[in-house]
Design an enzyme around this catalytic site. Structure first.
Site, mmCIF file in Angstrom:
data_model
loop_
_atom_site.group_PDB
_atom_site.id
_atom_site.type_symbol
_atom_site.label_atom_id
_atom_site.label_comp_id
_atom_site.label_asym_id
_atom_site.label_seq_id
_atom_site.Cartn_x
_atom_site.Cartn_y
_atom_site.Cartn_z
ATOM 1 C CG ASP A 141 -2.124 1.092 0.954
ATOM 2 O OD1 ASP A 141 -2.336 1.284 0.176
ATOM 3 O OD2 ASP A 141 -2.474 1.648 2.067
ATOM 4 C CB CYS A 195 -17.407 -5.458 -14.970
ATOM 5 S SG CYS A 195 -16.339 -5.482 -13.576
ATOM 6 C CB CYS A 205 -20.488 6.220 -6.874
ATOM 7 S SG CYS A 205 -19.173 7.105 -6.119
ATOM 8 C CB CYS A 221 -13.232 8.784 -3.715
ATOM 9 S SG CYS A 221 -13.454 7.018 -2.816
ATOM 10 C CB CYS A 247 -17.017 4.810 1.228
ATOM 11 S SG CYS A 247 -18.438 4.745 0.389
ATOM 12 C CB CYS A 250 -18.333 1.192 -5.326
ATOM 13 S SG CYS A 250 -16.580 0.915 -4.566
ATOM 14 C CB CYS A 254 -19.829 -5.644 -6.506
ATOM 15 S SG CYS A 254 -18.808 -6.885 -7.619
#
Length: 377
Positions: A141, A195, A205, A221, A247, A250, A254
């Site tokens: 990260d 997808c 979103c 975001c 958050c 999204c 899915c």
């Protein structure tokens, strides 16, 4: 965890068998996903990254040197291969409980950066002591490389329209990291995008940050906004609802995630919700003692308390007025400003009285602006 012998007894393994051996060791160490790719630069990302910078779509947490983001050999000049690794996040069933704020999956439990580093150190030990690797660099990260780009090319998952990596087995509830090493290895093929015509993440979103498939504006975001130190515009404060950190919207919508039944995630489930008022009552030392090892705590007490104030403002419970008034009288400029906004959202007579009293003693220009705006609500 597989014992690391350190006697080099795997150095004679055939080339095509090395990848499978590494994956077996990675699983023994505790990783859920492992893929391998070359250390060739990600030149296909260069134009898009330059466009993002020009449009102001860069996150404040991104590495600023574009070349290092796309060229692994600027991190490790001798790099020949990259091992992409993944671990699953904990379950996320949670309800909007009055007075409580939500912690996203990635922020729960023991900090996954710490967990990753411990396990990657064990993998690097195996690579160098047993497989004959001379140099290896691990990142999770915080390195310059784009973890998702590495994971996608290594076949760990495919890029979803929500800009998350989606694994066929685990969905997008995964943390990512990688190890660069100076050894050629058999590589995995990238997965085909799956997808299809689905647009659920874009439509769900809350802020419109997902403005197109595979495109996100991180400056709006909500996950990024819960972590930023910049002033959050009022429209996004309201959209934050009771989010304290991150958050998951999204990912929650899915269909690839909804089909999964993950009963035993490999990361500590931690706390899903925190009582906002309890969070505001903590001193710095108390916060560190109680939450210092948690994944969400890296941004510090003030940012989490700011988010708790926003959550209370969005809840509009008059019972929060005494606590918010106390914060409005406190020493922290950031918290005073957001408390003024929250009191304005509640809008009761007592809330207005607190704001009016603060107006006569406040000296910070930004806080004065927040108080004035709140009194107009």
């Amino acid at each position: 965890m597989m014992p690391v012998t350190g006697d080099g007894n795997f150095q004679g393994v055939a080339f095509m068998e090395k990848a499978q051996l590494i994956k077996e060791v990675a699983r023994e160490i505790g990783f859920d996903l492992c893929g391998i790719t070359t250390a060739e630069p990600f030149y296909e990302l260069e134009d898009f990254l330059r466009l993002r910078a020009k449009q102001g779509w860069q996150s404040e947490f991104e590495h600023k040197e574009l070349e290092k983001r796309i060229n692994p050999r600027l991190v490790l000049p001798e790099a020949r291969s990259i091992i992409a690794l993944g671990k699953t996040y904990p379950p996320c069933e949670q309800n909007a409980t009055p007075g409580y704020g939500i912690i996203a999956r990635c922020g729960r439990g023991i900090d996954y950066h710490v967990d990753f580093r411990k396990r990657m150190n064990a993998l690097v030990q195996f690579l160098t002591k047993d497989l004959g690797v001379t140099k290896a660099v691990s990142m999770v990260d915080t390195g310059p490389l784009i973890d998702r780009a590495v994971a996608a090319r290594a076949g760990v998952g495919w890029y979803g329209k929500n800009c998350s990596i989606i694994s066929p087995e685990w969905g997008s509830w995964i943390a990512l990291g990688e190890v660069l090493l100076d050894m050629d290895l058999p590589v995995d093929e990238p997965l085909v995008l799956e997808c299809g015509q689905c647009r659920r993440c874009l439509e769900a979103c809350p802020s419109g940050a997902l403005f197109a498939p595979y495109r996100v504006n991180p400056t709006i975001c909500l996950s990024q906004l819960t972590q930023t130190k910049a002033i959050i515009p009022e429209v996004y404060r309201k959209l934050l609802g009771n989010r304290l950190y991150g958050c998951d919207t999204c990912q929650e919508v899915c269909p690839k995630n909804k089909r999964l039944k993950i009963n035993e995630p490999s990361l500590d489930p931690g706390e899903a919700v925190l009582r906002a008022e309890d969070l505001l009552a903590l001193t710095k030392s108390q916060f560190q003692q109680k939450y210092g090892s948690s994944a969400f705590a890296w941004r510090g007490k003030t940012i989490l308390q700011r988010n708790a104030i926003i959550a209370l403002g969005n809840e509009k419970n008059p019972d929060s007025v005494p606590l918010l008034t106390e914060v409005l009288q406190g020493p922290n400029t950031v918290l005073r400003g957001y408390s003024a906004w929250a009191l304005g959202q509640i809008g009761t007579r007592k809330a207005k009285q607190s704001l009016q009293a603060a107006l006569s003693r406040e000296t910070e220009p930004w806080v004065l602006e927040e108080i004035s705006a709140a009194l107009k609500n």
